[in-house]
Scaffold this active site. Structure first.
Site, short mmCIF file in Angstrom:
data_model
loop_
_atom_site.label_atom_id
_atom_site.label_comp_id
_atom_site.label_asym_id
_atom_site.label_seq_id
_atom_site.Cartn_x
_atom_site.Cartn_y
_atom_site.Cartn_z
N SER A 52 0.86 -1.19 0.00
CA SER A 52 0.00 0.00 0.00
C SER A 52 0.90 1.24 0.00
CB SER A 52 -0.87 0.02 1.25
OG SER A 52 -1.69 1.19 1.29
N TYR A 95 -2.07 -0.92 10.46
CA TYR A 95 -2.14 -1.27 9.03
C TYR A 95 -0.88 -0.78 8.30
CZ TYR A 95 -3.76 -1.19 4.16
OH TYR A 95 -3.86 -1.36 2.81
N LYS A 154 1.95 -2.95 6.24
CA LYS A 154 2.23 -2.76 4.81
C LYS A 154 3.69 -2.38 4.58
CE LYS A 154 -1.41 -4.21 3.44
NZ LYS A 154 -1.60 -5.17 2.35
P1 NAP Z 1 -11.38 -6.21 0.21
O1 NAP Z 1 -12.27 -5.71 -0.85
O2 NAP Z 1 -11.81 -6.09 1.63
O3 NAP Z 1 -11.03 -7.75 -0.10
C1 NAP Z 1 -10.16 -8.44 0.77
C2 NAP Z 1 -9.99 -9.87 0.31
O4 NAP Z 1 -9.11 -10.55 1.23
C3 NAP Z 1 -11.29 -10.67 0.32
O5 NAP Z 1 -11.23 -11.62 -0.72
C4 NAP Z 1 -11.27 -11.36 1.67
O6 NAP Z 1 -12.12 -12.49 1.66
C5 NAP Z 1 -9.78 -11.70 1.76
N1 NAP Z 1 -9.30 -11.94 3.13
C6 NAP Z 1 -9.40 -11.13 4.21
N2 NAP Z 1 -8.85 -11.73 5.28
C7 NAP Z 1 -8.36 -12.93 4.85
C8 NAP Z 1 -7.69 -14.00 5.49
N3 NAP Z 1 -7.41 -13.98 6.80
N4 NAP Z 1 -7.35 -15.08 4.74
C9 NAP Z 1 -7.64 -15.14 3.42
N5 NAP Z 1 -8.28 -14.15 2.77
C10 NAP Z 1 -8.64 -13.06 3.49
O7 NAP Z 1 -9.93 -5.52 0.14
P2 NAP Z 1 -9.20 -4.75 -1.07
O8 NAP Z 1 -9.55 -3.32 -0.97
O9 NAP Z 1 -9.41 -5.47 -2.35
O10 NAP Z 1 -7.68 -4.90 -0.61
C11 NAP Z 1 -6.89 -6.00 -1.05
C12 NAP Z 1 -5.45 -5.73 -0.68
O11 NAP Z 1 -5.05 -4.48 -1.23
C13 NAP Z 1 -5.18 -5.66 0.81
O12 NAP Z 1 -3.94 -6.23 1.11
C14 NAP Z 1 -5.14 -4.16 1.07
O13 NAP Z 1 -4.36 -3.84 2.19
C15 NAP Z 1 -4.51 -3.68 -0.22
N6 NAP Z 1 -4.79 -2.28 -0.52
C16 NAP Z 1 -6.05 -1.85 -0.80
C17 NAP Z 1 -6.27 -0.51 -1.10
C18 NAP Z 1 -7.63 0.03 -1.47
O14 NAP Z 1 -7.75 1.25 -1.61
N7 NAP Z 1 -8.66 -0.79 -1.64
C19 NAP Z 1 -5.20 0.40 -1.08
C20 NAP Z 1 -3.92 -0.07 -0.78
C21 NAP Z 1 -3.72 -1.41 -0.51
P3 NAP Z 1 -12.69 -13.16 3.03
O15 NAP Z 1 -13.13 -12.02 3.90
O16 NAP Z 1 -13.78 -14.08 2.60
O17 NAP Z 1 -11.53 -13.91 3.60
#
Ligand code: NAP
Length: 262
Positions: A143, A157, A161
């Protein structure tokens, strides 16, 4: 220009929605076999079904990536179904907010368990298969928050990261002799289900603070992951790629106001 990745197998954690789902669909469109991993089986299965319905190759696997046994079972499942693990996108992550005066040790541990320990467990579970094949590509979803920026409520968080990047740099050295690369994508604010849970206000205000004028899409991140997995990126390891529409660049609110004509 890029050699096709057709027929290679990718394990994607956190593939049931958001960025991980986009990565799974993008790699499937490139002809890869996809193992879509999340804790919730129905949502992961829906992504796998979406891929197979359009002629792609995918299986879902339910795993909590913070648990050693689940991570090992995930890798065994991928080997059993597809006979190889060529690529791992360690993307699963959580971002619950808690300011320091409210944050408990349990809050902190939970974020570290999924985001940092989960990265380590996913990587170490997939490594034997990559070493056996004599090649591998690992892409972490880090991130901008932590490595570059901060945001109230996300000290745990941000630490997780930034921690992924510390992990990556030493892993890159250890894995280079095995023809395995490990790199990280650093997304800015990406329109996902997880981000939507922070409320419509958050998304609208963040979009206004991004020079590109919009939140990123899952595809923006998936394309960067695909690049790191290409043969052509084989000499790149231990590196980060910020994908944020210029979000980290303005040195102040004034820079954005100037951009809009004062
Ligand atoms: P999201 O929409 O909340 O999706 C998260 C995914 O991770 C889901 O498939 C969830 O499914 C799975 N997950 C959560 N806990 C888990 C566990 N313990 N074991 C296995 N799977 C797990 O999140 P996102 O926004 O796509 O973010 C994905 C990644 O990108 C993360 O690492 C986040 O830190 C990073 N990121 C996101 C953003 C943003 O703006 N969205 C920005 C920077 C970085 P289940 O709940 O069913 O397990």
């Amino acid at each position: 220009m890029f050699k096709p990745l057709r027929g290679r197998t990718v394990v994607v954690t956190g593939a049931s929605r958001g960025i991980g789902r986009s990565i799974a669909l993008r790699f499937a469109a490139a002809g890869c076999n996809v193992v879509a991993v999340a804790r919730g089986a129905p949502a992961a299965q829906a992504v796998a079904a979406e891929i197979t319905a359009t002629g792609g190759s995918a299986h879902a696997f339910a795993a909590d990536i913070s648990l050693t046994a689940d991570a090992q079972a995930m890798a065994a499942f991928a080997l059993d179904r597809f006979g190889a693990i060529d690529m791992l996108c360690a993307n699963a992550g959580i971002f619950p907010a808690a300011r320091l005066d409210q944050m408990t040790a349990e809050d902190f541990d939970q974020v570290m368990a999924v985001n940092l320990r989960g990265t380590f467990l996913a990587v170490s579970a997939c490594l034997p298969a990559m070493k056996a094949r004599g090649a591998g590509r690992i892409v972490l979803t880090s991130s901008i928050t932590g490595p570059i920026t901060g945001y109230p409520g996300w000290s745990h968080y941000g630490a997780s990261k930034a921690g992924q990047l510390g992990f990556m740099r030493t892993a890159a050295i250890e894995l280079a002799p095995f023809n395995i690369t490990i790199n990280a994508v650093m997304p800015g604010n990406i329109a996902t289900e997880g981000l939507a849970s922070l409320g419509p206000d958050y998304a609208a205000k963040m979009a206004a603070s991004i020079p590109a004028g919009r939140l990123g899409s899952g595809d923006d991140i998936a394309n960067a992951a695909l690049f790191f997995c290409s043969d052509e990126a084989g000499y790149i390891t231990g590196q980060t790629l910020t994908v944020d529409g210029g979000q980290v660049l303005p040195e102040s609110m004034m820079a954005l106001e100037e951009m809009r004509g004062g």
